[in-house]
Scaffold this motif. Structure first.
Motif, PDB file in Angstrom:
ATOM      1  N   SER A  20       0.841  -1.196   0.000  1.00  0.00           N
ATOM      2  CA  SER A  20       0.000   0.000   0.000  1.00  0.00           C
ATOM      3  C   SER A  20       0.878   1.249   0.000  1.00  0.00           C
ATOM      4  O   SER A  20       2.097   1.173   0.146  1.00  0.00           O
ATOM      5  N   ILE A  21       0.216   2.395  -0.139  1.00  0.00           N
ATOM      6  CA  ILE A  21       0.923   3.676  -0.163  1.00  0.00           C
ATOM      7  C   ILE A  21       0.016   4.755   0.418  1.00  0.00           C
ATOM      8  O   ILE A  21      -1.208   4.710   0.239  1.00  0.00           O
ATOM      9  N   PHE A  22       0.620   5.694   1.116  1.00  0.00           N
ATOM     10  CA  PHE A  22      -0.125   6.845   1.614  1.00  0.00           C
ATOM     11  C   PHE A  22      -0.229   7.873   0.495  1.00  0.00           C
ATOM     12  O   PHE A  22       0.786   8.341  -0.015  1.00  0.00           O
ATOM     13  N   ILE A  23      -1.469   8.166   0.097  1.00  0.00           N
ATOM     14  CA  ILE A  23      -1.745   9.190  -0.908  1.00  0.00           C
ATOM     15  C   ILE A  23      -2.649  10.212  -0.243  1.00  0.00           C
ATOM     16  O   ILE A  23      -3.761   9.874   0.175  1.00  0.00           O
ATOM     17  N   ASN A  24      -2.131  11.425  -0.112  1.00  0.00           N
ATOM     18  CA  ASN A  24      -2.889  12.501   0.545  1.00  0.00           C
ATOM     19  C   ASN A  24      -3.410  12.057   1.912  1.00  0.00           C
ATOM     20  O   ASN A  24      -4.594  12.208   2.221  1.00  0.00           O
ATOM     21  N   CYS A  25      -2.556  11.478   2.706  1.00  0.00           N
ATOM     22  CA  CYS A  25      -2.823  11.062   4.089  1.00  0.00           C
ATOM     23  C   CYS A  25      -3.762   9.858   4.205  1.00  0.00           C
ATOM     24  O   CYS A  25      -4.187   9.532   5.307  1.00  0.00           O
ATOM     25  N   GLU A  26      -4.102   9.223   3.118  1.00  0.00           N
ATOM     26  CA  GLU A  26      -4.956   8.035   3.132  1.00  0.00           C
ATOM     27  C   GLU A  26      -4.143   6.839   2.652  1.00  0.00           C
ATOM     28  O   GLU A  26      -3.455   6.925   1.640  1.00  0.00           O
ATOM     29  N   LEU A  27      -4.234   5.735   3.368  1.00  0.00           N
ATOM     30  CA  LEU A  27      -3.547   4.521   2.957  1.00  0.00           C
ATOM     31  C   LEU A  27      -4.357   3.851   1.849  1.00  0.00           C
ATOM     32  O   LEU A  27      -5.514   3.512   2.038  1.00  0.00           O
ATOM     33  N   GLU A  28      -3.742   3.710   0.692  1.00  0.00           N
ATOM     34  CA  GLU A  28      -4.398   3.130  -0.478  1.00  0.00           C
ATOM     35  C   GLU A  28      -3.688   1.838  -0.865  1.00  0.00           C
ATOM     36  O   GLU A  28      -2.459   1.757  -0.808  1.00  0.00           O
ATOM     37  N   PRO A  29      -4.439   0.819  -1.311  1.00  0.00           N
ATOM     38  CA  PRO A  29      -3.781  -0.422  -1.727  1.00  0.00           C
ATOM     39  C   PRO A  29      -3.039  -0.239  -3.052  1.00  0.00           C
ATOM     40  O   PRO A  29      -3.454   0.545  -3.902  1.00  0.00           O
ATOM     41  N   LEU A  30      -1.950  -0.953  -3.194  1.00  0.00           N
ATOM     42  CA  LEU A  30      -1.266  -1.035  -4.479  1.00  0.00           C
ATOM     43  C   LEU A  30      -1.867  -2.243  -5.190  1.00  0.00           C
ATOM     44  O   LEU A  30      -1.511  -3.382  -4.895  1.00  0.00           O
ATOM     45  N   VAL A  31      -2.798  -1.995  -6.074  1.00  0.00           N
ATOM     46  CA  VAL A  31      -3.575  -3.076  -6.680  1.00  0.00           C
ATOM     47  C   VAL A  31      -2.924  -3.663  -7.927  1.00  0.00           C
ATOM     48  O   VAL A  31      -3.361  -4.687  -8.426  1.00  0.00           O
ATOM     49  N   MET A  32      -1.907  -3.010  -8.422  1.00  0.00           N
ATOM     50  CA  MET A  32      -1.180  -3.486  -9.597  1.00  0.00           C
ATOM     51  C   MET A  32       0.295  -3.577  -9.241  1.00  0.00           C
ATOM     52  O   MET A  32       0.743  -2.940  -8.288  1.00  0.00           O
ATOM     53  N   PRO A  33       1.053  -4.331  -9.997  1.00  0.00           N
ATOM     54  CA  PRO A  33       2.482  -4.389  -9.714  1.00  0.00           C
ATOM     55  C   PRO A  33       3.230  -3.185 -10.288  1.00  0.00           C
ATOM     56  O   PRO A  33       2.792  -2.584 -11.272  1.00  0.00           O
ATOM     57  N   PHE A  34       4.327  -2.843  -9.636  1.00  0.00           N
ATOM     58  CA  PHE A  34       5.232  -1.864 -10.216  1.00  0.00           C
ATOM     59  C   PHE A  34       5.820  -2.474 -11.488  1.00  0.00           C
ATOM     60  O   PHE A  34       6.012  -3.687 -11.575  1.00  0.00           O
ATOM     61  N   TRP A  35       6.106  -1.648 -12.454  1.00  0.00           N
ATOM     62  CA  TRP A  35       6.544  -2.121 -13.760  1.00  0.00           C
ATOM     63  C   TRP A  35       7.998  -2.567 -13.756  1.00  0.00           C
ATOM     64  O   TRP A  35       8.826  -2.031 -13.011  1.00  0.00           O
ATOM     65  N   SER A  36       8.301  -3.501 -14.629  1.00  0.00           N
ATOM     66  CA  SER A  36       9.687  -3.923 -14.855  1.00  0.00           C
ATOM     67  C   SER A  36      10.390  -2.846 -15.676  1.00  0.00           C
ATOM     68  O   SER A  36       9.751  -1.976 -16.291  1.00  0.00           O
ATOM     69  N   LEU A  79      -1.199  10.388 -11.188  1.00  0.00           N
ATOM     70  CA  LEU A  79      -2.141  11.007 -12.110  1.00  0.00           C
ATOM     71  C   LEU A  79      -3.405  10.173 -12.210  1.00  0.00           C
ATOM     72  O   LEU A  79      -3.340   8.940 -12.195  1.00  0.00           O
ATOM     73  N   ASP A  80      -4.545  10.846 -12.366  1.00  0.00           N
ATOM     74  CA  ASP A  80      -5.788  10.121 -12.598  1.00  0.00           C
ATOM     75  C   ASP A  80      -6.030   9.986 -14.097  1.00  0.00           C
ATOM     76  O   ASP A  80      -5.196  10.388 -14.920  1.00  0.00           O
ATOM     77  N   ASP A  81      -7.172   9.450 -14.469  1.00  0.00           N
ATOM     78  CA  ASP A  81      -7.484   9.182 -15.870  1.00  0.00           C
ATOM     79  C   ASP A  81      -7.580  10.459 -16.702  1.00  0.00           C
ATOM     80  O   ASP A  81      -7.383  10.442 -17.907  1.00  0.00           O
ATOM     81  N   ASN A  82      -7.875  11.578 -16.060  1.00  0.00           N
ATOM     82  CA  ASN A  82      -7.946  12.864 -16.760  1.00  0.00           C
ATOM     83  C   ASN A  82      -6.605  13.581 -16.791  1.00  0.00           C
ATOM     84  O   ASN A  82      -6.530  14.734 -17.201  1.00  0.00           O
ATOM     85  N   ARG A  83      -5.581  12.889 -16.296  1.00  0.00           N
ATOM     86  CA  ARG A  83      -4.207  13.414 -16.205  1.00  0.00           C
ATOM     87  C   ARG A  83      -4.106  14.579 -15.229  1.00  0.00           C
ATOM     88  O   ARG A  83      -3.209  15.403 -15.308  1.00  0.00           O
ATOM     89  N   GLU A  84      -5.045  14.588 -14.294  1.00  0.00           N
ATOM     90  CA  GLU A  84      -4.976  15.531 -13.185  1.00  0.00           C
ATOM     91  C   GLU A  84      -4.088  14.916 -12.114  1.00  0.00           C
ATOM     92  O   GLU A  84      -4.101  13.710 -11.894  1.00  0.00           O
ATOM     93  N   GLU A  85      -3.368  15.763 -11.433  1.00  0.00           N
ATOM     94  CA  GLU A  85      -2.476  15.308 -10.369  1.00  0.00           C
ATOM     95  C   GLU A  85      -3.286  14.951  -9.127  1.00  0.00           C
ATOM     96  O   GLU A  85      -4.015  15.780  -8.598  1.00  0.00           O
ATOM     97  N   ILE A  86      -3.154  13.713  -8.679  1.00  0.00           N
ATOM     98  CA  ILE A  86      -3.815  13.254  -7.454  1.00  0.00           C
ATOM     99  C   ILE A  86      -2.931  13.570  -6.258  1.00  0.00           C
ATOM    100  O   ILE A  86      -3.393  13.968  -5.203  1.00  0.00           O
ATOM    101  N   CYS A  87      -1.648  13.348  -6.439  1.00  0.00           N
ATOM    102  CA  CYS A  87      -0.685  13.529  -5.365  1.00  0.00           C
ATOM    103  C   CYS A  87       0.684  13.768  -5.980  1.00  0.00           C
ATOM    104  O   CYS A  87       0.960  13.317  -7.098  1.00  0.00           O
TER     105      CYS A  87
END
Length: 125
Positions: A20-36, A79-87
């Protein structure tokens, strides 16, 4: 000298440790793997198709939501799907400090919050 290539070449190893990772003070799951490293290299050619700024190097995500390294500033951005910065993290080290080994568990059991009985809808024989 920056350590950006070193980080990108080893980011896949985070899959073994972090859940998981803290994004904007919220713990979020890492649902996908980091890329090779190879996936990162392949992704460089897809940035324009997915409207990702050329200064950003994606290293995690499904192209709808991404984590990217800005190799000009050293910042890591989500980035979100609209390419807006989430964190945004000011550095790779700041980003790493927000990673967590904690697994997020969801209660998938359905629970009845309230129930009502309407006698006029019940057939009587």
């Amino acid at each position: 000298m920056n350590n950006y290539p070193k980080f990108l070449k080893q980011v896949e190893s985070f899959n073994k440790k972090y859940a998981s990772i803290f994004i904007n003070c919220e713990l979020e799951p890492l649902v996908m793997p980091f890329w090779s490293w190879q996936e990162i290299q392949n992704g460089m050619d897809l940035r324009q198709d997915w409207e990702v700024d050329a200064s950003l190097t994606p290293f995690y995500g499904d192209w709808h939501e991404l984590f990217c390294l800005n190799e000009t500033t050293g910042e890591v951005v989500a980035l979100d799907d609209n390419r807006e910065e989430i964190c945004k993290w000011a550095s790779i080290d700041d980003f790493k400090r927000c990673l967590s080994v904690e697994e997020i568990k969801y209660d998938d059991e359905p629970q009845m919050v309230t129930a009502s009985h309407f006698s006029e809808f019940v057939k009587t024989h």
